[in-house]
Design a protein around this motif. Sequence first.
Motif, PDB file in Angstrom:
ATOM      1  N   UNK A 257      14.109   8.562  -3.586  1.00 46.14           N
ATOM      2  CA  UNK A 257      13.652   8.875  -2.234  1.00 46.14           C
ATOM      3  C   UNK A 257      13.009  10.261  -2.179  1.00 46.14           C
ATOM      4  N   UNK A 258      13.634  11.236  -2.827  1.00 49.97           N
ATOM      5  CA  UNK A 258      13.069  12.588  -2.807  1.00 49.97           C
ATOM      6  C   UNK A 258      11.708  12.632  -3.494  1.00 49.97           C
ATOM      7  N   UNK A 259      11.575  12.017  -4.658  1.00 50.64           N
ATOM      8  CA  UNK A 259      10.290  12.038  -5.364  1.00 50.64           C
ATOM      9  C   UNK A 259       9.209  11.326  -4.571  1.00 50.64           C
ATOM     10  N   UNK A 260       9.582  10.224  -3.925  1.00 48.65           N
ATOM     11  CA  UNK A 260       8.627   9.512  -3.078  1.00 48.65           C
ATOM     12  C   UNK A 260       8.179  10.398  -1.926  1.00 48.65           C
ATOM     13  N   UNK A 261       9.145  11.040  -1.248  1.00 51.25           N
ATOM     14  CA  UNK A 261       8.827  11.877  -0.099  1.00 51.25           C
ATOM     15  C   UNK A 261       8.007  13.088  -0.517  1.00 51.25           C
ATOM     16  N   UNK A 262       8.357  13.685  -1.636  1.00 48.15           N
ATOM     17  CA  UNK A 262       7.616  14.848  -2.141  1.00 48.15           C
ATOM     18  C   UNK A 262       6.166  14.459  -2.433  1.00 48.15           C
ATOM     19  N   UNK A 263       5.962  13.279  -3.022  1.00 46.76           N
ATOM     20  CA  UNK A 263       4.603  12.833  -3.349  1.00 46.76           C
ATOM     21  C   UNK A 263       3.767  12.620  -2.087  1.00 46.76           C
ATOM     22  N   UNK A 264       4.378  12.043  -1.044  1.00 48.36           N
ATOM     23  CA  UNK A 264       3.633  11.831   0.208  1.00 48.36           C
ATOM     24  C   UNK A 264       3.253  13.168   0.833  1.00 48.36           C
ATOM     25  N   UNK A 265       4.208  14.091   0.902  1.00 43.97           N
ATOM     26  CA  UNK A 265       3.940  15.387   1.526  1.00 43.97           C
ATOM     27  C   UNK A 265       2.901  16.173   0.738  1.00 43.97           C
ATOM     28  N   UNK A 266       2.963  16.108  -0.584  1.00 46.20           N
ATOM     29  CA  UNK A 266       1.933  16.752  -1.412  1.00 46.20           C
ATOM     30  C   UNK A 266       0.551  16.171  -1.115  1.00 46.20           C
TER      31      UNK A 266
ATOM     32  N   UNK B 192       0.869  -1.177   0.000  1.00 44.30           N
ATOM     33  CA  UNK B 192       0.000   0.000   0.000  1.00 44.30           C
ATOM     34  C   UNK B 192       0.910   1.231   0.000  1.00 44.30           C
ATOM     35  N   UNK B 193       1.024   1.959  -1.131  1.00 42.73           N
ATOM     36  CA  UNK B 193       1.927   3.118  -1.181  1.00 42.73           C
ATOM     37  C   UNK B 193       1.535   4.185  -0.157  1.00 42.73           C
ATOM     38  N   UNK B 194       2.526   4.900   0.347  1.00 43.31           N
ATOM     39  CA  UNK B 194       2.280   5.925   1.355  1.00 43.31           C
ATOM     40  C   UNK B 194       1.472   7.101   0.816  1.00 43.31           C
ATOM     41  N   UNK B 195       1.637   7.391  -0.470  1.00 44.96           N
ATOM     42  CA  UNK B 195       1.007   8.602  -1.003  1.00 44.96           C
ATOM     43  C   UNK B 195      -0.391   8.368  -1.555  1.00 44.96           C
ATOM     44  N   UNK B 196      -0.941   7.169  -1.350  1.00 43.76           N
ATOM     45  CA  UNK B 196      -2.303   6.891  -1.813  1.00 43.76           C
ATOM     46  C   UNK B 196      -2.859   5.729  -1.007  1.00 43.76           C
ATOM     47  N   UNK B 197      -3.833   6.003  -0.159  1.00 40.38           N
ATOM     48  CA  UNK B 197      -4.388   4.955   0.708  1.00 40.38           C
ATOM     49  C   UNK B 197      -5.599   4.264   0.097  1.00 40.38           C
TER      50      UNK B 197
END
Length: 410
Positions: A209-218, A187-192
Amino acid sequence: MSSEVATPELEMESKSDSSTVVYDHEPFETFKARVLELCQTVLIPANGKVSIERMHGGGFNRIIGVSVTSNEHSAVSQYILRVPRFEAAQLGCDLAPLQLLRQQTKIQIPDVVAFDTTRRNVLESPYMIQTRIPGSSLFPAYPDMPHEMRCAIAKELGKVYSELHSIRSVTAGRLTLSPSQGSLMIQPFDNTGTDAIVPYENGPAAKTTFNMLHAILDHKKELAVAEGPNQSFRVSFFDHFIATASEMSTLGVLDENYYCLCHLDLEPRNILVRAPSPTQPQTITGILDWDSALFAPPLMSCSPPMWLWAWNDEDEEDERLAGNTPSTPELRELKQLFEHAAGPTYRRFAYGAQYRLARKLIRFAIDGLQSNEDLMSAELLLSEWTEVQQSLKLAKGAIAGPQVDPSVTN
């Protein structure tokens, strides 16, 4: 087939503060009858008997000990029944890490002997039955153990860290099971949303890592915006987090672009041990509570277990002091043994202030801002990062050396 209930003190107390009062659960005195019925169905051999005992549960699971005795052989098998406390609990997130670990590692974990992810059973709740691992909890016994035993624990725990760093995933997120096939999913962090779940795949990261983190924070920022103007303070925090993630990326803090399995609660209470013997040489007999496990950047799996060499009975350990040299030769030996066994990934990410703050930032990205304590911690993170960022820039400039204009001649 017969059954009996052990521990007479349970008969004297019909209410458990944790289960009945705090969590509004059925009292143990009536619940135990249904537990017995379940065990008679899924565990007891012919002409066997079962006894049960209430055990101290955690914040997310009701825990019951189960002993099954075969009348034919007088052998006793022991199990743990885990029943989620909340409607929203997902048993698949408990089961999936255990399945993966059993397939890919030698880490000591419980075996799952029965489970039901639905409410269509006598308990009217999802449940999981695991083998009961021998040994006792490290908490609070660890500081009083012989030094040789603590050394063995340090080495074995270091190997656990090293093994976790070797288990990779293409996608960052939480492990779960496919409801239909029982296969491992992420289950990706940026979409539940349920439609966002993808099959688990071992391999290089699909996102940096940066793109993943940016997507979650967005994503978290969008959720806060959708809640209305009264959440503007959360929106502001996520804007600052996004800026901080960008600054960390520019300075190389987020350069390690792969995701490994992380157990975010490797505390003494979740580690079982016993004195080694010729037939059982390992001191650590089990690692528990894998429901917090997730796939994340490796720095998340490098939070220093300071209790190994800096046990503190009074307060929580201060991770800012984790890199300090311990005060005695024995404590220094414990730290060195652990670091050597944990390996180079741990040594790279454990002690730097930039990685400590990155761990905090990623936790806020995953968990959000849930309380006033979180808000204060977030403010401290942003304030500390301002200082650390400046130090990193100065260090980077010093390494690069003075820049000389090639057009200037003597």
